[in-house]
Design a protein around this motif. Sequence first.
Motif: not given
Length: 437
Positions: A153-161, A321-337
Amino acid sequence: MRKLYFIISILILSCTSQKENKESVTLDDISISYIKLALKIGQYSPDYIDAYYGPEALKLKPLDSGSVKTFPAANLLNEVNILINQIEAIDTAGRDKLEKLRHEYLRSQISSVKTYIRIKDGQNYTFDQEALALYEARPPHFSAAHFDSLLTELDKILPGKGDVSARLEEFKKQFIIPKEKLDTVFKAAVAEARKRTMNQMLLPEEENFEIEYVTDKPWSGYNWFKGNAYSLIQINTDLPIYIDRAIDLACHEGYPGHHVYHLMLEKELVEKKGWMEYSVYPLFSPQAMISEGSANYGIEVAFPGNERIEFEKTVLFPLAGLDAKKAEQYYNIEGFTKKLSYAGNEAARGYLDGKMTKEEAVAWLNKYALMSVERAKQRISFIEKYRSYVINYNLGKDLVKSYIERNGGADENPEKRWELFEDLISTPRTPSGLREQ
Protein backbone atom coordinates in the motif's frame (compact mmCIF):
# COMPACT_ATOMS: atom_id res chain seq x y z
CA MET A 1 5.20 21.24 51.59
CA ARG A 2 8.36 19.35 50.48
CA LYS A 3 9.88 19.75 53.98
CA LEU A 4 6.73 18.30 55.49
CA TYR A 5 6.65 15.15 53.41
CA PHE A 6 10.35 14.53 53.96
CA ILE A 7 9.84 14.84 57.72
CA ILE A 8 6.98 12.36 57.42
CA SER A 9 9.17 10.01 55.41
CA ILE A 10 11.91 10.07 58.02
CA LEU A 11 9.33 9.25 60.70
CA ILE A 12 8.18 6.35 58.57
CA LEU A 13 11.79 5.20 58.28
CA SER A 14 12.24 5.25 62.04
CA CYS A 15 9.10 3.20 62.54
CA THR A 16 9.71 0.65 59.81
CA SER A 17 12.34 -1.33 61.69
CA GLN A 18 10.07 -1.49 64.75
CA LYS A 19 7.28 -3.03 62.66
CA GLU A 20 9.32 -5.61 60.78
CA ASN A 21 8.40 -8.36 63.22
CA LYS A 22 4.79 -7.33 63.64
CA GLU A 23 1.81 -8.39 61.58
CA SER A 24 0.48 -4.85 61.10
CA VAL A 25 2.79 -3.90 58.23
CA THR A 26 1.33 -0.95 56.34
CA LEU A 27 1.62 0.20 52.74
CA ASP A 28 3.88 3.00 53.97
CA ASP A 29 6.23 0.40 55.46
CA ILE A 30 6.20 -1.62 52.24
CA SER A 31 6.76 1.55 50.24
CA ILE A 32 10.01 2.32 52.06
CA SER A 33 11.22 -1.28 51.80
CA TYR A 34 10.42 -1.24 48.08
CA ILE A 35 12.48 1.93 47.58
CA LYS A 36 15.41 0.47 49.50
CA LEU A 37 15.28 -2.71 47.44
CA ALA A 38 15.07 -0.86 44.12
CA LEU A 39 18.00 1.40 45.01
CA LYS A 40 20.04 -1.59 46.13
CA ILE A 41 19.50 -3.25 42.73
CA GLY A 42 20.46 0.05 41.12
CA GLN A 43 23.87 -0.17 42.73
CA TYR A 44 24.61 -3.24 40.64
CA SER A 45 22.57 -2.28 37.57
CA PRO A 46 22.78 1.50 36.98
CA ASP A 47 20.22 1.46 34.16
CA TYR A 48 17.58 0.10 36.53
CA ILE A 49 16.87 3.37 38.34
CA ASP A 50 15.62 6.00 35.91
CA ALA A 51 14.80 8.58 38.58
CA TYR A 52 15.03 8.99 42.34
CA TYR A 53 14.21 12.14 44.27
CA GLY A 54 13.16 10.73 47.63
CA PRO A 55 14.69 11.05 51.09
CA GLU A 56 18.45 11.46 51.19
CA ALA A 57 18.49 8.98 54.07
CA LEU A 58 17.57 6.19 51.67
CA LYS A 59 20.21 6.92 49.07
CA LEU A 60 23.02 4.41 48.73
CA LYS A 61 26.60 5.29 47.99
CA PRO A 62 27.95 4.02 44.67
CA LEU A 63 29.86 0.78 45.03
CA ASP A 64 33.60 1.18 45.22
CA SER A 65 35.01 0.59 41.74
CA GLY A 66 37.65 -1.65 43.26
CA SER A 67 35.22 -3.82 45.19
CA VAL A 68 33.72 -7.08 44.02
CA LYS A 69 30.32 -6.44 42.43
CA THR A 70 28.79 -9.89 42.54
CA PHE A 71 25.05 -9.47 42.17
CA PRO A 72 23.54 -10.67 45.51
CA ALA A 73 20.57 -12.41 43.90
CA ALA A 74 19.79 -14.76 46.80
CA ASN A 75 19.61 -11.96 49.36
CA LEU A 76 17.58 -9.75 47.05
CA LEU A 77 15.14 -12.55 46.26
CA ASN A 78 14.66 -13.15 49.97
CA GLU A 79 13.87 -9.46 50.47
CA VAL A 80 11.43 -9.28 47.59
CA ASN A 81 9.64 -12.46 48.70
CA ILE A 82 9.10 -10.92 52.13
CA LEU A 83 7.58 -7.85 50.47
CA ILE A 84 5.33 -9.96 48.25
CA ASN A 85 4.03 -11.86 51.28
CA GLN A 86 3.48 -8.61 53.17
CA ILE A 87 1.52 -6.89 50.44
CA GLU A 88 -0.61 -9.95 49.72
CA ALA A 89 -1.52 -10.08 53.40
CA ILE A 90 -2.99 -6.57 53.35
CA ASP A 91 -6.76 -6.52 53.08
CA THR A 92 -7.98 -3.63 50.90
CA ALA A 93 -11.69 -4.16 51.61
CA GLY A 94 -13.30 -0.92 52.68
CA ARG A 95 -10.45 1.26 51.42
CA ASP A 96 -11.09 4.08 48.97
CA LYS A 97 -10.33 3.87 45.26
CA LEU A 98 -6.92 5.55 45.43
CA GLU A 99 -5.77 3.33 48.29
CA LYS A 100 -6.78 0.26 46.31
CA LEU A 101 -4.96 1.58 43.26
CA ARG A 102 -1.89 2.22 45.41
CA HIS A 103 -1.97 -1.32 46.75
CA GLU A 104 -2.25 -2.78 43.25
CA TYR A 105 0.54 -0.53 41.98
CA LEU A 106 2.94 -1.65 44.70
CA ARG A 107 2.00 -5.29 44.18
CA SER A 108 2.63 -4.96 40.45
CA GLN A 109 5.95 -3.13 40.83
CA ILE A 110 7.30 -5.52 43.46
CA SER A 111 6.40 -8.51 41.30
CA SER A 112 8.43 -7.05 38.43
CA VAL A 113 11.36 -6.48 40.79
CA LYS A 114 11.44 -10.21 41.41
CA THR A 115 11.57 -10.91 37.67
CA TYR A 116 14.36 -8.41 37.17
CA ILE A 117 16.44 -10.00 39.92
CA ARG A 118 16.00 -13.39 38.26
CA ILE A 119 17.05 -11.97 34.88
CA LYS A 120 20.16 -10.44 36.43
CA ASP A 121 20.87 -13.80 38.07
CA GLY A 122 20.95 -15.46 34.67
CA GLN A 123 17.47 -16.91 34.30
CA ASN A 124 16.41 -16.97 30.65
CA TYR A 125 13.08 -15.56 29.52
CA THR A 126 11.68 -15.42 26.02
CA PHE A 127 10.74 -11.98 24.69
CA ASP A 128 7.07 -12.64 25.43
CA GLN A 129 7.72 -14.07 28.89
CA GLU A 130 9.90 -11.12 29.84
CA ALA A 131 7.35 -8.58 28.55
CA LEU A 132 4.59 -10.16 30.61
CA ALA A 133 6.65 -10.54 33.79
CA LEU A 134 8.21 -7.07 33.70
CA TYR A 135 5.50 -4.94 32.10
CA GLU A 136 2.22 -6.87 32.47
CA ALA A 137 1.93 -6.96 28.70
CA ARG A 138 1.32 -9.57 26.03
CA PRO A 139 2.90 -8.25 22.83
CA PRO A 140 0.93 -9.16 19.70
CA HIS A 141 2.55 -11.22 16.94
CA PHE A 142 2.63 -10.09 13.32
CA SER A 143 3.89 -12.07 10.34
CA ALA A 144 6.08 -10.83 7.52
CA ALA A 145 3.02 -11.16 5.27
CA HIS A 146 1.21 -8.57 7.41
CA PHE A 147 3.98 -6.03 6.89
CA ASP A 148 4.37 -6.96 3.22
CA SER A 149 0.74 -5.98 2.64
CA LEU A 150 1.34 -2.61 4.30
CA LEU A 151 4.44 -2.04 2.18
CA THR A 152 2.42 -2.78 -0.94
CA GLU A 153 0.00 0.00 0.00
CA LEU A 154 2.82 2.41 0.84
CA ASP A 155 4.48 1.62 -2.48
CA LYS A 156 1.47 3.15 -4.24
CA ILE A 157 1.81 6.59 -2.61
CA LEU A 158 5.59 6.86 -2.25
CA PRO A 159 7.38 8.78 -5.03
CA GLY A 160 9.70 6.85 -7.34
CA LYS A 161 10.14 3.18 -8.08
CA GLY A 162 12.09 0.31 -6.59
CA ASP A 163 12.91 -0.64 -3.00
CA VAL A 164 10.42 1.03 -0.63
CA SER A 165 12.89 1.56 2.22
CA ALA A 166 15.46 3.22 -0.05
CA ARG A 167 12.79 5.42 -1.65
CA LEU A 168 11.44 6.49 1.72
CA GLU A 169 14.92 7.41 2.92
CA GLU A 170 15.52 9.44 -0.23
CA PHE A 171 12.13 11.15 0.09
CA LYS A 172 12.70 12.09 3.74
CA LYS A 173 16.02 13.79 3.03
CA GLN A 174 14.00 16.87 2.08
CA PHE A 175 12.67 17.07 5.64
CA ILE A 176 15.84 16.91 7.75
CA ILE A 177 16.17 19.74 10.24
CA PRO A 178 19.55 21.43 9.60
CA LYS A 179 21.76 21.05 12.66
CA GLU A 180 22.27 24.78 12.97
CA LYS A 181 18.49 25.25 13.20
CA LEU A 182 17.71 22.27 15.42
CA ASP A 183 17.73 24.17 18.72
CA THR A 184 15.46 26.91 17.36
CA VAL A 185 12.98 24.42 15.92
CA PHE A 186 12.96 22.18 18.97
CA LYS A 187 12.49 25.04 21.42
CA ALA A 188 9.57 26.35 19.35
CA ALA A 189 7.98 22.90 19.44
CA VAL A 190 8.47 22.63 23.21
CA ALA A 191 7.06 26.12 23.78
CA GLU A 192 3.88 25.27 21.85
CA ALA A 193 3.49 21.87 23.54
CA ARG A 194 3.97 23.53 26.94
CA LYS A 195 1.42 26.26 26.17
CA ARG A 196 -1.18 23.74 25.07
CA THR A 197 -0.58 21.60 28.16
CA MET A 198 -0.77 24.56 30.55
CA ASN A 199 -4.05 25.62 28.95
CA GLN A 200 -5.51 22.34 30.20
CA MET A 201 -3.53 21.43 33.31
CA LEU A 202 -2.39 23.33 36.40
CA LEU A 203 1.34 22.71 36.67
CA PRO A 204 3.56 23.75 39.59
CA GLU A 205 4.86 27.31 39.23
CA GLU A 206 8.44 26.14 39.69
CA GLU A 207 8.31 23.49 36.93
CA ASN A 208 11.24 23.81 34.56
CA PHE A 209 13.52 21.89 32.25
CA GLU A 210 16.89 22.09 30.52
CA ILE A 211 17.70 20.88 27.01
CA GLU A 212 21.00 19.25 26.04
CA TYR A 213 22.14 17.90 22.68
CA VAL A 214 24.20 14.74 23.01
CA THR A 215 25.79 12.01 20.89
CA ASP A 216 26.74 8.35 21.09
CA LYS A 217 23.46 7.17 22.63
CA PRO A 218 21.19 4.22 21.70
CA TRP A 219 18.06 6.40 22.00
CA SER A 220 16.81 9.50 20.18
CA GLY A 221 15.69 11.42 23.26
CA TYR A 222 15.64 11.01 27.04
CA ASN A 223 14.04 12.75 30.00
CA TRP A 224 15.96 12.66 33.26
CA PHE A 225 13.55 13.80 35.97
CA LYS A 226 15.45 15.30 38.92
CA GLY A 227 12.63 16.14 41.33
CA ASN A 228 11.33 19.57 42.36
CA ALA A 229 9.39 19.62 39.05
CA TYR A 230 12.65 19.83 37.09
CA SER A 231 13.85 17.72 34.16
CA LEU A 232 16.92 17.43 31.98
CA ILE A 233 15.87 16.63 28.40
CA GLN A 234 18.56 15.22 26.14
CA ILE A 235 18.30 14.97 22.36
CA ASN A 236 20.63 12.63 20.49
CA THR A 237 22.07 14.14 17.30
CA ASP A 238 23.98 11.08 16.06
CA LEU A 239 21.60 10.68 13.11
CA PRO A 240 19.59 13.20 11.05
CA ILE A 241 16.51 14.51 12.83
CA TYR A 242 13.41 14.85 10.65
CA ILE A 243 10.87 17.62 11.08
CA ASP A 244 8.20 15.38 12.62
CA ARG A 245 10.53 14.48 15.47
CA ALA A 246 10.44 18.04 16.82
CA ILE A 247 6.83 17.74 18.00
CA ASP A 248 7.25 14.05 18.83
CA LEU A 249 10.18 14.66 21.16
CA ALA A 250 8.83 17.92 22.58
CA CYS A 251 5.64 16.18 23.65
CA HIS A 252 7.06 12.77 24.54
CA GLU A 253 9.98 14.00 26.65
CA GLY A 254 8.34 17.23 27.79
CA TYR A 255 4.71 18.31 27.56
CA PRO A 256 2.46 16.48 28.34
CA GLY A 257 4.87 13.49 28.35
CA HIS A 258 7.58 12.38 30.76
CA HIS A 259 8.30 15.76 32.34
CA VAL A 260 4.64 16.36 33.15
CA TYR A 261 4.02 12.73 34.12
CA HIS A 262 6.74 12.76 36.75
CA LEU A 263 6.00 16.20 38.16
CA MET A 264 2.31 15.35 38.52
CA LEU A 265 3.12 12.15 40.42
CA GLU A 266 5.54 14.13 42.56
CA LYS A 267 2.95 16.82 43.24
CA GLU A 268 -0.16 14.67 43.75
CA LEU A 269 1.20 11.49 45.31
CA VAL A 270 4.60 12.17 46.88
CA GLU A 271 4.06 15.69 48.21
CA LYS A 272 0.33 15.70 48.95
CA LYS A 273 -0.08 12.11 50.15
CA GLY A 274 3.42 11.14 51.25
CA TRP A 275 3.36 8.01 49.08
CA MET A 276 7.11 7.76 48.81
CA GLU A 277 7.18 4.83 46.37
CA TYR A 278 6.61 7.34 43.57
CA SER A 279 9.91 9.06 44.32
CA VAL A 280 11.70 6.13 42.65
CA TYR A 281 11.19 4.98 39.08
CA PRO A 282 12.60 1.55 38.24
CA LEU A 283 12.84 1.60 34.47
CA PHE A 284 12.14 -2.09 33.89
CA SER A 285 8.73 -2.21 35.54
CA PRO A 286 5.00 -1.91 34.73
CA GLN A 287 5.25 1.81 35.42
CA ALA A 288 7.26 2.11 32.20
CA MET A 289 4.29 1.02 30.10
CA ILE A 290 2.17 3.79 31.62
CA SER A 291 4.99 6.33 31.36
CA GLU A 292 5.96 5.60 27.74
CA GLY A 293 2.39 4.94 26.64
CA SER A 294 1.08 8.23 28.04
CA ALA A 295 4.07 10.11 26.63
CA ASN A 296 3.39 8.82 23.12
CA TYR A 297 -0.36 9.24 23.33
CA GLY A 298 0.21 12.72 24.76
CA ILE A 299 1.36 13.85 21.31
CA GLU A 300 -2.17 13.29 19.98
CA VAL A 301 -3.72 14.84 23.08
CA ALA A 302 -1.71 18.06 22.68
CA PHE A 303 -1.97 18.22 18.89
CA PRO A 304 -5.26 16.58 17.86
CA GLY A 305 -6.47 16.15 14.29
CA ASN A 306 -5.08 18.70 11.84
CA GLU A 307 -3.77 21.04 14.53
CA ARG A 308 -0.32 19.51 14.41
CA ILE A 309 0.22 19.84 10.68
CA GLU A 310 -1.17 23.38 10.65
CA PHE A 311 1.26 24.43 13.39
CA GLU A 312 4.17 22.77 11.61
CA LYS A 313 3.31 24.33 8.26
CA THR A 314 3.06 27.83 9.70
CA VAL A 315 5.82 27.69 12.32
CA LEU A 316 8.23 24.74 12.29
CA PHE A 317 8.73 24.23 8.56
CA PRO A 318 9.66 27.91 8.03
CA LEU A 319 11.97 27.88 11.07
CA ALA A 320 13.72 24.82 9.68
CA GLY A 321 13.92 26.33 6.20
CA LEU A 322 11.81 23.52 4.73
CA ASP A 323 9.13 23.72 2.06
CA ALA A 324 5.79 23.88 3.89
CA LYS A 325 3.95 23.09 0.64
CA LYS A 326 5.22 19.52 0.96
CA ALA A 327 3.98 19.06 4.52
CA GLU A 328 0.71 17.40 3.55
CA GLN A 329 2.49 14.79 1.42
CA TYR A 330 5.10 14.20 4.11
CA TYR A 331 2.56 13.56 6.84
CA ASN A 332 0.41 11.42 4.61
CA ILE A 333 3.37 9.13 4.09
CA GLU A 334 4.56 9.39 7.71
CA GLY A 335 1.11 8.48 8.97
CA PHE A 336 1.19 5.36 6.87
CA THR A 337 4.64 4.31 8.06
CA LYS A 338 3.45 4.46 11.69
CA LYS A 339 1.32 1.42 10.90
CA LEU A 340 4.62 -0.46 10.63
CA SER A 341 5.73 0.35 14.19
CA TYR A 342 5.19 -3.21 15.42
CA ALA A 343 7.80 -4.40 12.93
CA GLY A 344 10.36 -3.17 15.43
CA ASN A 345 8.91 -5.43 18.12
CA GLU A 346 9.17 -8.42 15.79
CA ALA A 347 12.85 -7.66 15.19
CA ALA A 348 13.41 -7.46 18.95
CA ARG A 349 11.55 -10.72 19.54
CA GLY A 350 13.46 -12.56 16.81
CA TYR A 351 16.84 -11.21 17.85
CA LEU A 352 16.45 -11.69 21.62
CA ASP A 353 14.94 -15.17 21.19
CA GLY A 354 17.88 -16.20 19.02
CA LYS A 355 15.79 -16.65 15.88
CA MET A 356 17.51 -13.76 14.07
CA THR A 357 21.15 -12.87 13.87
CA LYS A 358 22.12 -9.24 14.40
CA GLU A 359 22.52 -8.82 10.65
CA GLU A 360 19.11 -10.38 10.00
CA ALA A 361 17.49 -8.10 12.58
CA VAL A 362 19.06 -5.04 10.94
CA ALA A 363 17.83 -6.23 7.54
CA TRP A 364 14.33 -6.78 8.95
CA LEU A 365 14.24 -3.27 10.42
CA ASN A 366 15.49 -1.85 7.14
CA LYS A 367 12.81 -3.65 5.11
CA TYR A 368 9.78 -3.64 7.40
CA ALA A 369 10.36 -0.76 9.84
CA LEU A 370 11.74 1.31 6.94
CA MET A 371 14.81 2.39 8.90
CA SER A 372 18.07 3.29 7.24
CA VAL A 373 20.81 0.76 7.95
CA GLU A 374 22.45 3.26 10.32
CA ARG A 375 19.22 3.88 12.19
CA ALA A 376 18.49 0.12 12.29
CA LYS A 377 21.90 -0.51 13.87
CA GLN A 378 21.16 2.16 16.47
CA ARG A 379 17.85 0.44 17.17
CA ILE A 380 19.59 -2.90 17.67
CA SER A 381 21.88 -1.20 20.18
CA PHE A 382 18.76 -0.03 22.01
CA ILE A 383 17.30 -3.56 21.94
CA GLU A 384 20.54 -5.05 23.27
CA LYS A 385 20.52 -2.59 26.16
CA TYR A 386 16.81 -2.39 26.99
CA ARG A 387 15.49 -5.70 25.58
CA SER A 388 11.68 -6.10 25.65
CA TYR A 389 11.31 -2.48 26.83
CA VAL A 390 10.57 -1.62 23.19
CA ILE A 391 6.95 -2.74 23.62
CA ASN A 392 6.20 0.17 25.94
CA TYR A 393 6.21 2.71 23.11
CA ASN A 394 3.63 1.25 20.73
CA LEU A 395 1.76 -1.25 22.89
CA GLY A 396 1.85 1.22 25.78
CA LYS A 397 0.40 3.95 23.58
CA ASP A 398 -2.34 1.64 22.33
CA LEU A 399 -3.17 0.69 25.93
CA VAL A 400 -3.48 4.31 27.09
CA LYS A 401 -5.35 5.38 23.97
CA SER A 402 -7.85 2.53 24.33
CA TYR A 403 -8.44 3.30 28.02
CA ILE A 404 -9.04 7.01 27.46
CA GLU A 405 -11.24 6.63 24.39
CA ARG A 406 -13.21 3.79 25.97
CA ASN A 407 -14.03 6.11 28.87
CA GLY A 408 -15.24 8.99 26.74
CA GLY A 409 -12.07 10.78 25.66
CA ALA A 410 -12.62 10.42 21.92
CA ASP A 411 -11.73 12.99 19.24
CA GLU A 412 -15.11 14.69 19.52
CA ASN A 413 -14.61 15.34 23.24
CA PRO A 414 -11.10 16.84 23.68
CA GLU A 415 -11.90 18.33 27.10
CA LYS A 416 -12.83 14.91 28.44
CA ARG A 417 -9.69 13.46 26.89
CA TRP A 418 -7.52 15.98 28.73
CA GLU A 419 -9.43 15.30 31.95
CA LEU A 420 -8.87 11.55 31.69
CA PHE A 421 -5.25 12.02 30.66
CA GLU A 422 -4.49 14.23 33.66
CA ASP A 423 -6.17 11.78 36.03
CA LEU A 424 -4.21 8.91 34.50
CA ILE A 425 -0.82 10.55 35.07
CA SER A 426 -1.70 11.79 38.56
CA THR A 427 -2.90 8.55 40.19
CA PRO A 428 -1.52 5.05 40.81
CA ARG A 429 -1.95 2.98 37.64
CA THR A 430 -0.98 -0.43 36.30
CA PRO A 431 -1.28 -1.85 32.78
CA SER A 432 -3.68 -4.55 33.94
CA GLY A 433 -5.76 -1.94 35.71
CA LEU A 434 -6.15 0.13 32.53
CA ARG A 435 -7.35 -2.93 30.65
CA GLU A 436 -10.00 -3.67 33.25
CA GLN A 437 -11.39 -0.15 33.66
